[in-house]
Write a protein that holds these residues in place. Structure first.
Motif, PDB file in Angstrom:
ATOM      1  N   PHE A  32       0.898  -1.074  -0.091  1.00 53.60           N
ATOM      2  CA  PHE A  32      -0.548  -0.027  -0.215  1.00 53.60           C
ATOM      3  C   PHE A  32       1.196   1.167   0.203  1.00 53.60           C
ATOM      4  CE2 PHE A  32      -2.091   3.350   2.304  1.00 53.60           C
ATOM      5  CZ  PHE A  32      -3.246   3.608   1.523  1.00 53.60           C
ATOM      6  N   GLU A  33       0.805   1.811  -1.085  1.00 53.68           N
ATOM      7  CA  GLU A  33       1.415   2.787  -1.123  1.00 53.68           C
ATOM      8  C   GLU A  33       1.151   4.741  -1.348  1.00 53.68           C
ATOM      9  OE1 GLU A  33       5.460   3.162  -1.912  1.00 53.68           O
ATOM     10  OE2 GLU A  33       4.866   0.920  -1.791  1.00 53.68           O
ATOM     11  N   SER A  34       2.123   5.351  -0.262  1.00 57.52           N
ATOM     12  CA  SER A  34       1.114   6.466   0.285  1.00 57.52           C
ATOM     13  C   SER A  34       2.316   7.592  -0.337  1.00 57.52           C
ATOM     14  CB  SER A  34       0.268   7.000   1.576  1.00 57.52           C
ATOM     15  OG  SER A  34      -0.094   7.998   1.737  1.00 57.52           O
ATOM     16  N   ASN A  35       1.816   8.557  -0.841  1.00 59.35           N
ATOM     17  CA  ASN A  35       2.829   9.720  -0.696  1.00 59.35           C
ATOM     18  C   ASN A  35       2.764  10.603   0.670  1.00 59.35           C
ATOM     19  OD1 ASN A  35       0.793  10.783  -1.755  1.00 59.35           O
ATOM     20  ND2 ASN A  35       1.428  11.788  -3.480  1.00 59.35           N
ATOM     21  N   LEU A  36       2.183   9.914   0.692  1.00 56.54           N
ATOM     22  CA  LEU A  36       1.806  11.563   2.151  1.00 56.54           C
ATOM     23  C   LEU A  36       2.708  12.035   3.035  1.00 56.54           C
ATOM     24  CD1 LEU A  36      -1.772  10.665   2.568  1.00 56.54           C
ATOM     25  CD2 LEU A  36      -1.281  12.298   1.734  1.00 56.54           C
ATOM     26  N   LYS A  37       3.024  13.006   3.772  1.00 55.90           N
ATOM     27  CA  LYS A  37       3.944  12.964   4.725  1.00 55.90           C
ATOM     28  C   LYS A  37       3.471  14.241   5.836  1.00 55.90           C
ATOM     29  CE  LYS A  37       6.281  16.751   1.583  1.00 55.90           C
ATOM     30  NZ  LYS A  37       5.507  16.113   0.156  1.00 55.90           N
ATOM     31  N   VAL A  38       3.730  14.085   6.288  1.00 57.18           N
ATOM     32  CA  VAL A  38       3.793  14.867   8.281  1.00 57.18           C
ATOM     33  C   VAL A  38       4.079  16.309   7.323  1.00 57.18           C
ATOM     34  CG1 VAL A  38       4.697  16.399  10.464  1.00 57.18           C
ATOM     35  CG2 VAL A  38       4.677  13.148   9.576  1.00 57.18           C
ATOM     36  N   GLY A  39       2.663  17.221   7.394  1.00 54.84           N
ATOM     37  CA  GLY A  39       2.375  18.342   7.274  1.00 54.84           C
ATOM     38  C   GLY A  39       2.275  18.678   5.692  1.00 54.84           C
ATOM     39  N   ASP A  40       1.657  17.714   5.181  1.00 58.95           N
ATOM     40  CA  ASP A  40       0.304  18.223   4.466  1.00 58.95           C
ATOM     41  C   ASP A  40      -0.904  17.599   4.468  1.00 58.95           C
ATOM     42  OD1 ASP A  40       3.037  17.186   2.526  1.00 58.95           O
ATOM     43  OD2 ASP A  40       1.853  15.118   1.749  1.00 58.95           O
ATOM     44  N   LEU A  80       2.946  10.243  11.100  1.00 59.38           N
ATOM     45  CA  LEU A  80       2.374   8.643  10.420  1.00 59.38           C
ATOM     46  C   LEU A  80       3.392   8.019  11.442  1.00 59.38           C
ATOM     47  CD1 LEU A  80       3.037   9.999   6.524  1.00 59.38           C
ATOM     48  CD2 LEU A  80       1.143   9.043   7.319  1.00 59.38           C
ATOM     49  N   SER A  81       2.468   6.591  11.523  1.00 63.93           N
ATOM     50  CA  SER A  81       3.346   5.860  11.551  1.00 63.93           C
ATOM     51  C   SER A  81       2.796   4.778  11.063  1.00 63.93           C
ATOM     52  CB  SER A  81       2.226   5.319  13.515  1.00 63.93           C
ATOM     53  OG  SER A  81       1.609   4.976  13.168  1.00 63.93           O
ATOM     54  N   GLY A  82       3.275   3.186  11.787  1.00 64.23           N
ATOM     55  CA  GLY A  82       3.328   1.808  10.271  1.00 64.23           C
ATOM     56  C   GLY A  82       3.761   1.774   8.545  1.00 64.23           C
ATOM     57  N   GLU A  83       3.884   0.539   8.388  1.00 57.78           N
ATOM     58  CA  GLU A  83       3.873   0.255   7.214  1.00 57.78           C
ATOM     59  C   GLU A  83       3.242  -0.608   6.354  1.00 57.78           C
ATOM     60  OE1 GLU A  83       8.188  -1.268   6.785  1.00 57.78           O
ATOM     61  OE2 GLU A  83       8.707  -0.362   8.457  1.00 57.78           O
ATOM     62  N   GLY A  84       2.668  -0.395   4.715  1.00 56.27           N
ATOM     63  CA  GLY A  84       2.503  -1.115   3.642  1.00 56.27           C
ATOM     64  C   GLY A  84       0.715  -0.563   4.158  1.00 56.27           C
ATOM     65  N   GLU A  85      -0.539  -2.032   4.035  1.00 49.68           N
ATOM     66  CA  GLU A  85      -1.448  -1.722   4.484  1.00 49.68           C
ATOM     67  C   GLU A  85      -1.735  -1.274   6.258  1.00 49.68           C
ATOM     68  OE1 GLU A  85      -3.771  -5.536   3.538  1.00 49.68           O
ATOM     69  OE2 GLU A  85      -3.755  -4.246   1.212  1.00 49.68           O
TER      70      GLU A  85
END
Length: 183
Positions: A118-126, A141-146
């Motif tokens: 599961f890919e996400s291009n979101l980052k802190v501050g968005d 943000l925390s965790g990986e994948g799904e």
């Protein structure tokens, strides 16, 4: 039960800290020595080929975690490892290999992972938009994948919401619209 037996090919899997040696063995020298002895017995049952494997990430107790190679691997002289077949395959390929670890021989273009991607291009501050909560700002943000999660501050609800990204369907707000009505 393998004492006295030998096999042409032996596979020893799970060579990660916490599995081999088991996590409790790290707290008890005698237990660690027993696990080291069992590892040695497994190795010495080999007649021709020995395959050692470990996972970079593993699901344990419902969450994915990065794994460290077993300390037992570092006790084996590196010149005893044979990487020749892997090197031949890499040299014939136009795709560069991974270089995360000397124990990782799987190139980037191959994946044997059982972790759903599961890919996400979101980052802190968005700044993002949610269908129910409106606009908000990602504060963590925390965790990986799904299992990737975001903590988002939504002024409309006056607080933070913890959201699973795979279900939240957050839409990134373009830079020119970021602060309109948010803060």
């Amino acid at each position: 039960s393998a004492k006295g037996l030998e096999f042409p090919i032996v596979f020893i899997a799970g060579l990660e800290e916490g599995l081999l040696p088991f996590i409790r063995a790290n707290q008890n020298h005698d237990e660690e020595e027993e696990e080291r002895r069992l590892f040695y017995v497994g190795i010495t049952r080999t007649q021709e080929k020995l395959y050692l494997s470990l996972a970079e990430r593993r699901m344990r107790l419902g969450t994915y975690s990065n794994q460290a190679p077993s300390k037992f691997l570092f006790e084996i002289k590196q010149e005893l490892f044979n990487y020749s077949d892997v090197q031949k395959n890499r040299e014939s390929s136009s795709v560069p290999p991974k270089s995360k670890s000397i124990y990782n021989q799987i190139p980037d273009y191959e994946s044997y992972s059982q972790i759903p991607s599961f890919e996400s291009n979101l980052k802190v501050g968005d700044v993002v938009k949610h269908s129910h909560f409106g606009k908000g700002k990602i504060t963590g943000l925390s965790g990986e994948g799904e299992n990737r999660r975001a903590v988002v501050f939504f002024p409309s609800v006056g607080g933070k919401k913890h959201l699973m990204l795979r279900y939240a369907n957050l839409q990134k707000v373009p830079p020119e619209n970021k602060n309109q009505g948010l803060y």
